[in-house]
Design a protein around this motif. Sequence first.
Motif, PDB file in Angstrom:
ATOM      1  N   ARG A 141       0.957  -1.276  -0.062  1.00 56.85           N
ATOM      2  CA  ARG A 141       0.005  -0.200   0.068  1.00 56.85           C
ATOM      3  C   ARG A 141       0.760   1.173  -0.086  1.00 56.85           C
ATOM      4  O   ARG A 141       1.757   1.503   0.980  1.00 56.85           O
ATOM      5  CB  ARG A 141      -0.995  -0.006   1.289  1.00 56.85           C
ATOM      6  N   VAL A 142       0.880   1.895  -1.016  1.00 54.44           N
ATOM      7  CA  VAL A 142       1.899   3.226  -1.250  1.00 54.44           C
ATOM      8  C   VAL A 142       1.199   4.337  -1.323  1.00 54.44           C
ATOM      9  O   VAL A 142       0.397   4.683  -1.971  1.00 54.44           O
ATOM     10  CB  VAL A 142       2.685   2.937  -2.484  1.00 54.44           C
ATOM     11  N   MET A 143       1.585   5.413  -0.502  1.00 52.32           N
ATOM     12  CA  MET A 143       1.187   6.811  -0.827  1.00 52.32           C
ATOM     13  C   MET A 143       2.394   7.412  -1.090  1.00 52.32           C
ATOM     14  O   MET A 143       3.498   7.389  -0.544  1.00 52.32           O
ATOM     15  CB  MET A 143       0.592   7.394   0.716  1.00 52.32           C
ATOM     16  N   VAL A 144       2.353   8.422  -1.904  1.00 54.25           N
ATOM     17  CA  VAL A 144       3.419   9.524  -2.393  1.00 54.25           C
ATOM     18  C   VAL A 144       2.862  10.926  -1.801  1.00 54.25           C
ATOM     19  O   VAL A 144       1.651  11.522  -2.298  1.00 54.25           O
ATOM     20  CB  VAL A 144       3.601   9.756  -3.935  1.00 54.25           C
ATOM     21  N   VAL A 145       3.398  11.768  -1.271  1.00 57.55           N
ATOM     22  CA  VAL A 145       3.104  13.139  -0.689  1.00 57.55           C
ATOM     23  C   VAL A 145       4.207  13.933  -1.088  1.00 57.55           C
ATOM     24  O   VAL A 145       5.548  13.877  -1.010  1.00 57.55           O
ATOM     25  CB  VAL A 145       3.116  13.045   0.993  1.00 57.55           C
ATOM     26  N   SER A 146       3.579  14.916  -1.857  1.00 55.67           N
ATOM     27  CA  SER A 146       4.133  15.889  -2.560  1.00 55.67           C
ATOM     28  C   SER A 146       3.426  17.319  -2.359  1.00 55.67           C
ATOM     29  O   SER A 146       2.174  17.267  -2.690  1.00 55.67           O
ATOM     30  CB  SER A 146       4.601  15.642  -4.201  1.00 55.67           C
ATOM     31  N   PRO A 147       4.073  18.435  -2.939  1.00 57.12           N
ATOM     32  CA  PRO A 147       3.410  19.864  -2.971  1.00 57.12           C
ATOM     33  C   PRO A 147       2.565  19.826  -4.125  1.00 57.12           C
ATOM     34  O   PRO A 147       2.839  19.215  -5.222  1.00 57.12           O
ATOM     35  CB  PRO A 147       4.449  20.751  -2.987  1.00 57.12           C
ATOM     36  N   ARG A 148       1.461  20.484  -4.071  1.00 55.47           N
ATOM     37  CA  ARG A 148       0.568  20.790  -5.152  1.00 55.47           C
ATOM     38  C   ARG A 148       0.922  22.183  -5.717  1.00 55.47           C
ATOM     39  O   ARG A 148       0.439  23.169  -5.322  1.00 55.47           O
ATOM     40  CB  ARG A 148      -1.011  21.050  -4.821  1.00 55.47           C
ATOM     41  N   TYR A 149       1.865  21.868  -6.931  1.00 62.05           N
ATOM     42  CA  TYR A 149       2.342  23.374  -7.419  1.00 62.05           C
ATOM     43  C   TYR A 149       1.552  23.822  -8.303  1.00 62.05           C
ATOM     44  O   TYR A 149       1.092  23.003  -9.347  1.00 62.05           O
ATOM     45  CB  TYR A 149       3.892  23.099  -8.029  1.00 62.05           C
ATOM     46  N   LEU A 150       1.346  25.260  -8.251  1.00 61.39           N
ATOM     47  CA  LEU A 150       0.284  25.884  -9.272  1.00 61.39           C
ATOM     48  C   LEU A 150       0.834  27.063  -9.735  1.00 61.39           C
ATOM     49  O   LEU A 150       1.375  27.763  -8.759  1.00 61.39           O
ATOM     50  CB  LEU A 150      -0.985  26.020  -8.720  1.00 61.39           C
ATOM     51  N   ASN A 151       1.175  27.173 -11.047  1.00 58.74           N
ATOM     52  CA  ASN A 151       1.849  28.293 -11.672  1.00 58.74           C
ATOM     53  C   ASN A 151       0.952  29.373 -12.619  1.00 58.74           C
ATOM     54  O   ASN A 151       1.442  29.992 -13.041  1.00 58.74           O
ATOM     55  CB  ASN A 151       3.130  28.167 -12.036  1.00 58.74           C
ATOM     56  N   GLY A 152      -0.310  29.010 -12.490  1.00 60.82           N
ATOM     57  CA  GLY A 152      -1.216  29.596 -13.406  1.00 60.82           C
ATOM     58  C   GLY A 152      -0.773  29.227 -15.038  1.00 60.82           C
ATOM     59  O   GLY A 152      -1.588  29.755 -15.991  1.00 60.82           O
ATOM     60  N   GLY A 153      -0.190  28.232 -15.281  1.00 61.23           N
ATOM     61  CA  GLY A 153       0.143  27.786 -16.557  1.00 61.23           C
ATOM     62  C   GLY A 153      -0.538  26.424 -17.017  1.00 61.23           C
ATOM     63  O   GLY A 153      -1.440  25.755 -16.251  1.00 61.23           O
ATOM     64  N   PRO A 154      -0.073  25.822 -18.096  1.00 67.70           N
ATOM     65  CA  PRO A 154      -0.860  24.612 -18.420  1.00 67.70           C
ATOM     66  C   PRO A 154      -0.300  23.633 -17.717  1.00 67.70           C
ATOM     67  O   PRO A 154      -0.966  22.236 -17.500  1.00 67.70           O
ATOM     68  CB  PRO A 154       0.029  24.231 -19.938  1.00 67.70           C
ATOM     69  N   SER A 155       0.659  23.597 -17.032  1.00 64.38           N
ATOM     70  CA  SER A 155       1.161  22.008 -15.958  1.00 64.38           C
ATOM     71  C   SER A 155       0.137  22.171 -15.009  1.00 64.38           C
ATOM     72  O   SER A 155       0.233  21.224 -14.263  1.00 64.38           O
ATOM     73  CB  SER A 155       2.785  22.750 -15.486  1.00 64.38           C
ATOM     74  N   ASP A 156      -0.839  23.071 -14.739  1.00 63.54           N
ATOM     75  CA  ASP A 156      -1.709  22.880 -13.729  1.00 63.54           C
ATOM     76  C   ASP A 156      -2.684  21.890 -13.984  1.00 63.54           C
ATOM     77  O   ASP A 156      -3.298  21.400 -13.100  1.00 63.54           O
ATOM     78  CB  ASP A 156      -2.365  24.326 -13.462  1.00 63.54           C
ATOM     79  N   GLU A 157      -2.952  21.624 -15.188  1.00 64.30           N
ATOM     80  CA  GLU A 157      -3.896  20.702 -15.717  1.00 64.30           C
ATOM     81  C   GLU A 157      -3.481  19.050 -15.275  1.00 64.30           C
ATOM     82  O   GLU A 157      -4.075  18.253 -15.113  1.00 64.30           O
ATOM     83  CB  GLU A 157      -3.905  20.484 -17.443  1.00 64.30           C
TER      84      GLU A 157
END
Length: 650
Positions: A175-191
């Motif tokens: 059972r695996v969980m990955v915890v990472s920041p939710r980076y949002l920069n207002g660009g296409p990568s937010d998708e």
Amino acid sequence: MIVDLTAGAGTQMGSLQTSANLSCLCVSVRGGVQGFSTVVRQVGFNSWLLQGRIRSRKIQSLCVRSSFNNAGGSSSSEEKGLLLGAERDSSGSVVGFQLIPHSVTGDATIVESHDIVADDRDDLSEDAEQKEKPPTKLTFNIIFVTAEAAPYSKTGGLGDVCGSLPVALASRGHRVMVVSPRYLNGGPSDEKYANTVDLDVRATIHCFGGPQEVAFYHEYRAGVDWVFVDHPSYRRPGTPYGDIYGAFGDNQFRFTLLCHAACEAPLILPLGGFTYGEKCLFLANDWHAALVPLLLAAKYRPYGVYKDARSIVLIHNIAHQGVEPAATYHNLGLPPEWYGALEWIFPTWARAHALDTGETVNVLKGAVAIADRILTVSQGYSWEITTPEGGYGLHELLSSRKSVLNGITNGIDVSDWNPSTDEHTASHYSIRDLSGKVKCKTALQKELGLPIRPDCPLIGFIGRLDYQKGVDIILSAIPELMQDDVQFVMLGSGEKQYEDWMRHTENLFKDKFRGWVGFNVPVSHRITAGCDILLMPSRFEPCGLNQLYAMRYGTIPVVHSTGGLRDTVKDFNPYAQEGEGEGTGWTFSPLSREKLLDTLKVAISTYIEHKSSWEGLMKRGMERDYSWENAAIQYEQVFEWAFIDPPYVR
């Protein structure tokens, strides 16, 4: 086959109060196992499914039927997703499960289900060519804590590892969980976060002089719980670490938040119906997550929490250690008496000025001192970091913990990097039919505007244009190398002096040299497939991936003998194996212009004069196992070692 889980009449399993009376659970199993495992994971049978009897079945659909009593007393039947909550005894062992409807309230009777019965007429064997996975001895609740995880965020190898290794471990029943920041920069990568869901769980973290509230977003994909920590400090343009003006000044704050949130996540997030709980294994990746082992020991265990948890620090690049002024220690949320674990004093020669005392806090140093196990991304790198040259000041501490220090070579995504199916290349080929590689070579020459010469040795370089990658050595060697009958192509971006040099060199040697400034994934695939030789003169390389991609594509690596490059590239010996030869490429040392040229000339002469030997080199590289599955098995052994002894700091 048909699998029936029929409710037993009146057998009580739990006391959960809900308004539904569970009447029947029917599972129809006829198609591919992968689609089924996603749903089965939700009710806790994923590891049994992957390892047990159903593994050889063909599974097509899952139908869950349950009847619910509405407010008027009438019953209705509808498809309803069900969760299976674990019941544990006083030792924490799972002794049973509770079937739980998702979103109903009131009274309910949760009943025990019958054993699964299989129809042997549908018992089909697996593909004969597919290798049977070695069985998983023990399964763990694993928490990856990382600053980046592909495909959501990636700047280098760290993102690749934390995007692929969790999936490989989950496929083996963990059972695996990955915890990472939710980076949002207002660009296409937010998708990339479009499929994540706000869990509506908030955690208050006390650090940096006051409370900080973070939210958690979640996506269940490829058998893994991807958890993203949301906070205003992660919402800004740039990379995870900085922008065009340099590194962010509050990175210590941003990644301290990540570590605190990651420690809270297994306790408070009901993923799949129940939390991960306290008996977890934390994998803290690089300095960004290095505070996790310290928090477990200093913040939680003194109060009886996480007393059975273990921590492993995974070092991808020891050059970055999270060093900040000593005055920032009180911001980290650790008790004052733990300062010594992070204390770091620079030697006199490394201080900024005469009044500088050199006193700092070093979070990676603290993790190395406190974690239960230490891992690096190759065996060679695990040795190098214990030397004064490779340890960046931590070599003595790492040497003192050699008994728990191991190295495991990274894997690669063998579905993405597959010469027989690669969508980016002009032709496909395999170890049984290499004819397509020549077509890839001529297509690359045409694309780059080089003379189309299938027999001319084509050498490639893919990577950052900086000192670590040895670009200055290539620069000094190119004038002499261009006197030979070869072609050379470089792809990368980095320091402006090297980008300008590439453009200038292309003008000097129009029929022999091409430089592509920037990075382009499809072009990197085409260069890997089209070149005959891949050059990697890195000064240090914790693991390296390009040499693994090259060998999988039948491209011969010529590399500096360091770190993971030395581990993965075996020197060619034409006289071994009764003249059949052995090895997958060439390594050279020391790192110098002369050694690089000498080794390249040996490789070039072998390509021109000994075609059968060259084909043997190609095939030996292509037949090696580069999968994450192989790496995951080695990680499992280290996990078992971590739990043999009590926590290193109790």
